[in-house]
Design an enzyme around this catalytic site. Structure first.
Site, PDB file in Angstrom:
ATOM      1  N   HIS A   1      -1.863   1.617  -7.542  1.00  0.00           N
ATOM      2  CA  HIS A   1      -2.178   0.944  -6.569  1.00  0.00           C
ATOM      3  C   HIS A   1      -0.332   0.330  -6.061  1.00  0.00           C
ATOM      4  CE1 HIS A   1      -3.767  -1.662  -3.355  1.00  0.00           C
ATOM      5  NE2 HIS A   1      -4.713  -1.404  -3.824  1.00  0.00           N
ATOM      6  N   SER A   2       0.511   1.172  -6.165  1.00  0.00           N
ATOM      7  CA  SER A   2       1.637   0.582  -5.644  1.00  0.00           C
ATOM      8  C   SER A   2       1.839   0.783  -4.102  1.00  0.00           C
ATOM      9  CB  SER A   2       2.952   1.665  -6.167  1.00  0.00           C
ATOM     10  OG  SER A   2       2.923   1.682  -7.786  1.00  0.00           O
ATOM     11  N   TYR A   3       2.408  -0.564  -3.774  1.00  0.00           N
ATOM     12  CA  TYR A   3       2.648  -0.551  -2.324  1.00  0.00           C
ATOM     13  C   TYR A   3       4.116  -0.076  -1.962  1.00  0.00           C
ATOM     14  CZ  TYR A   3      -1.286  -3.684  -2.011  1.00  0.00           C
ATOM     15  OH  TYR A   3      -2.704  -4.284  -2.024  1.00  0.00           O
TER      16      TYR A   3
ATOM     17  N   GLU B   1      -3.187   5.661  -1.981  1.00  0.00           N
ATOM     18  CA  GLU B   1      -3.742   5.657  -3.302  1.00  0.00           C
ATOM     19  C   GLU B   1      -4.628   7.064  -3.595  1.00  0.00           C
ATOM     20  OE1 GLU B   1      -6.298   1.860  -3.790  1.00  0.00           O
ATOM     21  OE2 GLU B   1      -5.199   1.607  -2.000  1.00  0.00           O
TER      22      GLU B   1
ATOM     23  N   HIS C   1     -12.469  -1.606  -7.114  1.00  0.00           N
ATOM     24  CA  HIS C   1     -11.283  -1.461  -8.221  1.00  0.00           C
ATOM     25  C   HIS C   1     -11.679  -1.785  -9.719  1.00  0.00           C
ATOM     26  CE1 HIS C   1      -8.964  -0.176  -4.762  1.00  0.00           C
ATOM     27  NE2 HIS C   1      -8.221  -1.332  -4.741  1.00  0.00           N
TER      28      HIS C   1
ATOM     29  N   ASP D   1      -7.358   0.786   6.193  1.00  0.00           N
ATOM     30  CA  ASP D   1      -7.794   0.621   4.586  1.00  0.00           C
ATOM     31  C   ASP D   1      -9.060   1.589   4.666  1.00  0.00           C
ATOM     32  OD1 ASP D   1      -8.350  -0.055   2.170  1.00  0.00           O
ATOM     33  OD2 ASP D   1      -9.197  -2.213   2.327  1.00  0.00           O
TER      34      ASP D   1
ATOM     35  N   GLN E   1      -6.553   7.028  -0.017  1.00  0.00           N
ATOM     36  CA  GLN E   1      -6.976   5.546   0.592  1.00  0.00           C
ATOM     37  C   GLN E   1      -5.517   5.354   1.038  1.00  0.00           C
ATOM     38  OE1 GLN E   1      -9.787   4.480   0.816  1.00  0.00           O
ATOM     39  NE2 GLN E   1      -9.787   2.534   1.626  1.00  0.00           N
TER      40      GLN E   1
ATOM     41  N   ASN F   1     -11.535   1.670  -5.617  1.00  0.00           N
ATOM     42  CA  ASN F   1     -12.072   1.424  -4.470  1.00  0.00           C
ATOM     43  C   ASN F   1     -13.433   0.894  -4.517  1.00  0.00           C
ATOM     44  OD1 ASN F   1     -12.454   1.813  -1.550  1.00  0.00           O
ATOM     45  ND2 ASN F   1     -11.107   3.397  -1.498  1.00  0.00           N
ATOM     46  N   ARG F   2     -14.244   1.049  -3.829  1.00  0.00           N
ATOM     47  CA  ARG F   2     -15.513   0.276  -3.658  1.00  0.00           C
ATOM     48  C   ARG F   2     -16.914   1.154  -4.139  1.00  0.00           C
ATOM     49  NH1 ARG F   2     -11.987  -1.239   0.316  1.00  0.00           N
ATOM     50  NH2 ARG F   2     -11.717  -3.538   0.487  1.00  0.00           N
TER      51      ARG F   2
END
Length: 323
Positions: free
Chosen positions: A173-175, A288, A103, A230, A268, A77-78
């Site tokens: 980070h799987s979608y 996430e 990330h 997000d 997330q 994340n940020r």
């Protein structure tokens, strides 16, 4: 088993490993620790790949930004302003998301080749992140173990040690697209989270832990996930020593169910609204598990600093079923 998957421009080979158990097959790359595919049956017993991925290494090299299936670190994340204070020193990171760090920076864990060793029904990936990598202090020794248990659940266990204080917050980070193709916007999501972290225009938390009641962030009863997310959901259970189930994703069409159990205090939710070709917006849902965004600049958030003599541990388990 493993096979050569491709070669990086500098000549480094990338291998692909396969795990299979209880009707579930997972393929993992040494590059970025990427979960390339997860094949599970639908309610009629037909296997389908339920994560977004590319068929070859060139796809991942040409499209790094979606972070498809990758290990993320040192910090998921940020981090606001690509800097943070720690023990009286301010550390500058690589800004790769406007003015912020995202990330792990320009070349985080997702763009590194990991050492891979087979362990029982799984794989152990290891690497050393040297002091100063992407601006982070300390030499960090990291291991990530992927396993399939007797039910076919995919476990991801993280460990790390450091020789100097440093923030650590990895994730995967799987979608997920339980239909196997098309849009995931019609999936139904349930999350045990009564609060979320509101963000500013740059998706940096304001510091507030807001009640989800009456907002579009309330997934406590389960509903269609839709798009436009997000955001970090604050899990009711907080930090736990062992994974606790916190979420369920369901695709009514295929009948596939994904459950998420974790030790982490946050998750997330990203609905891939900005994912690029060859994928369409909304093609997957990222769940996430992690600590909160910008925690190094938010002392009121759960601490993410790892210190010498400590061992960082985190675990998440993705379970599969049908109904």
């Amino acid at each position: 088993m493993n096979e050569l998957f491709g070669t990086l421009p500098d000549g480094t080979p990338v291998h692909r490993w396969a795990l299979e158990r209880a009707g579930v097959r997972v393929r993992i790359l040494s590059y970025g620790g990427i979960v390339q595919s997860v094949e599970v049956p639908d309610r009629k017993g037909r296997a389908g790949d339920v994560v977004l991925g590319f068929p070859d290494l060139d796809g991942y090299l040409a499209h790094p930004e979606p972070f498809l299936g990758a290990l993320i670190g040192r910090y998921a994340n940020r981090i606001a302003g690509a800097r943070f204070p720690l023990d009286g020193v301010t550390y500058a990171l690589a800004p790769n998301n406007g003015p912020n760090s995202l990330h792990g920076g320009e070349r985080g864990f997702d763009k590194r080749v990991w050492d891979v060793t087979a362990v029982g029904h799984g794989l152990r990936l290891t690497r050393i992140s040297p002091h100063g990598e992407e601006g982070f202090p300390g030499r960090l020794e990291v291991s990530v173990t992927y396993t399939l248990d007797e039910r076919g659940a995919l476990g991801i266990a993280y460990e790390a040690v450091t020789d100097a204080p440093t923030p650590v917050n990895p994730t995967n980070h799987s979608y997920w697209n339980l239909a196997g193709s098309g849009s995931a916007a019609g999936h139904e999501l349930r999350v045990a989270a009564s609060r979320f972290t509101p963000v500013d225009a740059d998706l940096i938390p304001t510091g507030e832990l807001a009640d989800v009641t009456g907002t579009r962030f309330d997934f406590r009863q389960g509903r269609e996930v839709g798009t436009g997310y997000d955001h970090n959901l604050v899990l009711d259970k907080g930090v736990t020593p062992e994974p606790v189930e916190v979420a369920e994703l369901y695709d009514p069409g295929s009948g596939r169910v994904l459950t998420v159990a974790t030790t982490e205090p946050g998750m997330q939710l990203y609905t891939a609204d900005h994912i690029g070709a060859p994928f369409a917006p909304g093609a997957g849902v990222a769940l996430e598990t992690q600590h909160f965004p910008d925690s190094p600049n938010r002392p009121e958030f759960p601490d993410t600093v790892l210190r010498p003599g400590e061992v960082f541990r985190s675990a998440t388990v993705y379970g599969f079923g049908v109904r």
